[in-house]
Design a protein around this motif. Structure first.
Motif, PDB file in Angstrom:
ATOM      1  N   ALA A  38     -14.356  -9.861  -5.839  1.00 30.78           N
ATOM      2  CA  ALA A  38     -13.010 -10.291  -5.429  1.00 30.78           C
ATOM      3  C   ALA A  38     -12.146  -9.115  -4.971  1.00 30.78           C
ATOM      4  O   ALA A  38     -11.412  -9.222  -3.988  1.00 30.78           O
ATOM      5  N   ARG A  39     -12.257  -7.986  -5.634  1.00 32.73           N
ATOM      6  CA  ARG A  39     -11.455  -6.822  -5.244  1.00 32.73           C
ATOM      7  C   ARG A  39     -11.831  -6.340  -3.841  1.00 32.73           C
ATOM      8  O   ARG A  39     -10.977  -5.969  -3.050  1.00 32.73           O
ATOM      9  N   LEU A  40     -13.113  -6.358  -3.529  1.00 33.25           N
ATOM     10  CA  LEU A  40     -13.573  -5.970  -2.195  1.00 33.25           C
ATOM     11  C   LEU A  40     -12.969  -6.888  -1.126  1.00 33.25           C
ATOM     12  O   LEU A  40     -12.524  -6.429  -0.071  1.00 33.25           O
ATOM     13  N   VAL A  41     -12.928  -8.176  -1.412  1.00 29.41           N
ATOM     14  CA  VAL A  41     -12.342  -9.133  -0.483  1.00 29.41           C
ATOM     15  C   VAL A  41     -10.846  -8.855  -0.314  1.00 29.41           C
ATOM     16  O   VAL A  41     -10.330  -8.823   0.810  1.00 29.41           O
ATOM     17  N   ARG A  42     -10.131  -8.645  -1.411  1.00 24.40           N
ATOM     18  CA  ARG A  42      -8.688  -8.353  -1.344  1.00 24.40           C
ATOM     19  C   ARG A  42      -8.406  -7.106  -0.522  1.00 24.40           C
ATOM     20  O   ARG A  42      -7.501  -7.087   0.315  1.00 24.40           O
ATOM     21  N   MET A  43      -9.158  -6.044  -0.784  1.00 30.78           N
ATOM     22  CA  MET A  43      -8.922  -4.774  -0.086  1.00 30.78           C
ATOM     23  C   MET A  43      -9.246  -4.892   1.402  1.00 30.78           C
ATOM     24  O   MET A  43      -8.537  -4.335   2.240  1.00 30.78           O
ATOM     25  N   THR A  44     -10.303  -5.606   1.737  1.00 31.55           N
ATOM     26  CA  THR A  44     -10.643  -5.813   3.145  1.00 31.55           C
ATOM     27  C   THR A  44      -9.529  -6.589   3.841  1.00 31.55           C
ATOM     28  O   THR A  44      -9.091  -6.222   4.935  1.00 31.55           O
ATOM     29  N   ALA A  45      -9.054  -7.642   3.208  1.00 33.08           N
ATOM     30  CA  ALA A  45      -7.976  -8.445   3.794  1.00 33.08           C
ATOM     31  C   ALA A  45      -6.721  -7.609   4.002  1.00 33.08           C
ATOM     32  O   ALA A  45      -6.064  -7.702   5.042  1.00 33.08           O
ATOM     33  N   ARG A 105       3.852  -9.821   3.590  1.00 30.30           N
ATOM     34  CA  ARG A 105       2.826 -10.629   4.267  1.00 30.30           C
ATOM     35  C   ARG A 105       1.422 -10.081   4.006  1.00 30.30           C
ATOM     36  O   ARG A 105       0.466 -10.833   3.903  1.00 30.30           O
ATOM     37  N   VAL A 106       1.291  -8.748   3.898  1.00 29.01           N
ATOM     38  CA  VAL A 106      -0.003  -8.168   3.540  1.00 29.01           C
ATOM     39  C   VAL A 106      -0.412  -8.690   2.164  1.00 29.01           C
ATOM     40  O   VAL A 106      -1.564  -9.064   1.947  1.00 29.01           O
ATOM     41  N   GLU A 107       0.531  -8.765   1.257  1.00 33.43           N
ATOM     42  CA  GLU A 107       0.242  -9.306  -0.070  1.00 33.43           C
ATOM     43  C   GLU A 107      -0.155 -10.777   0.022  1.00 33.43           C
ATOM     44  O   GLU A 107      -1.062 -11.232  -0.691  1.00 33.43           O
ATOM     45  N   ASP A 108       0.493 -11.540   0.911  1.00 28.56           N
ATOM     46  CA  ASP A 108       0.132 -12.949   1.099  1.00 28.56           C
ATOM     47  C   ASP A 108      -1.314 -13.091   1.554  1.00 28.56           C
ATOM     48  O   ASP A 108      -2.048 -13.942   1.049  1.00 28.56           O
ATOM     49  N   ILE A 109      -1.734 -12.272   2.512  1.00 33.17           N
ATOM     50  CA  ILE A 109      -3.113 -12.408   2.994  1.00 33.17           C
ATOM     51  C   ILE A 109      -4.109 -11.932   1.948  1.00 33.17           C
ATOM     52  O   ILE A 109      -5.198 -12.488   1.825  1.00 33.17           O
ATOM     53  N   ARG A 110      -3.735 -10.933   1.172  1.00 26.69           N
ATOM     54  CA  ARG A 110      -4.608 -10.515   0.063  1.00 26.69           C
ATOM     55  C   ARG A 110      -4.809 -11.669  -0.904  1.00 26.69           C
ATOM     56  O   ARG A 110      -5.936 -11.956  -1.327  1.00 26.69           O
TER      57      ARG A 110
END
Length: 127
Positions: free
Chosen positions: A21-28, A41-46
């Motif tokens: 999950a962390r990898l997905v969050r950081m990539t997003a 908005r960056v936080e929203d996409i994360r």
């Protein structure tokens, strides 16, 4: 200053294992930084990417999940591929329905496609 020209699609394929999950969050977050998104908005996409991934971990039995990001200066679109088959019934009821509330609230556009199984999210830049 960000270019208005779109970037090539960015893909991330991984096993549906919550430990990623962390990898997905950081990539997003990194993809969102290519757009003109504010920190909020960056936080929203994360958050949206993480919720989509957790949904994928619980709602599919495939060996891998693919995130495909399309980004330009004004928005980020995300498709989460959940395999070639239809969404299982468990993906539309019970705890899995919670994702609809979160993604519907955070994203400008959200769609759960049944066949082939995928999620489609769009978030517009606010800057």
């Amino acid at each position: 200053m960000h270019s208005e020209a779109p970037f090539d699609p960015i893909s991330l394929t991984l096993a549906p294992d919550p430990r990623f999950a962390r990898l997905v969050r950081m990539t997003a977050a990194n993809v969102a930084a290519l757009s003109s998104m504010s920190v909020e908005r960056v936080e929203d996409i994360r958050m949206a990417a993480e919720e989509a991934f957790i949904f994928a971990c619980n709602a599919t039995s495939v060996d891998e999940v693919t995130f495909t990001f399309e980004v330009d200066g004004e928005h980020v679109a995300l498709d989460v591929s959940l395999g070639d088959g239809p969404l299982p019934a468990s993906a539309t009821e019970g705890p899995a329905a919670y994702v609809d509330l979160i993604l519907g609230a955070v994203c400008d556009s959200y769609e759960k496609v049944t066949t082939p199984a995928r999620l489609h999210l769009e978030l517009k830049a606010d800057v």
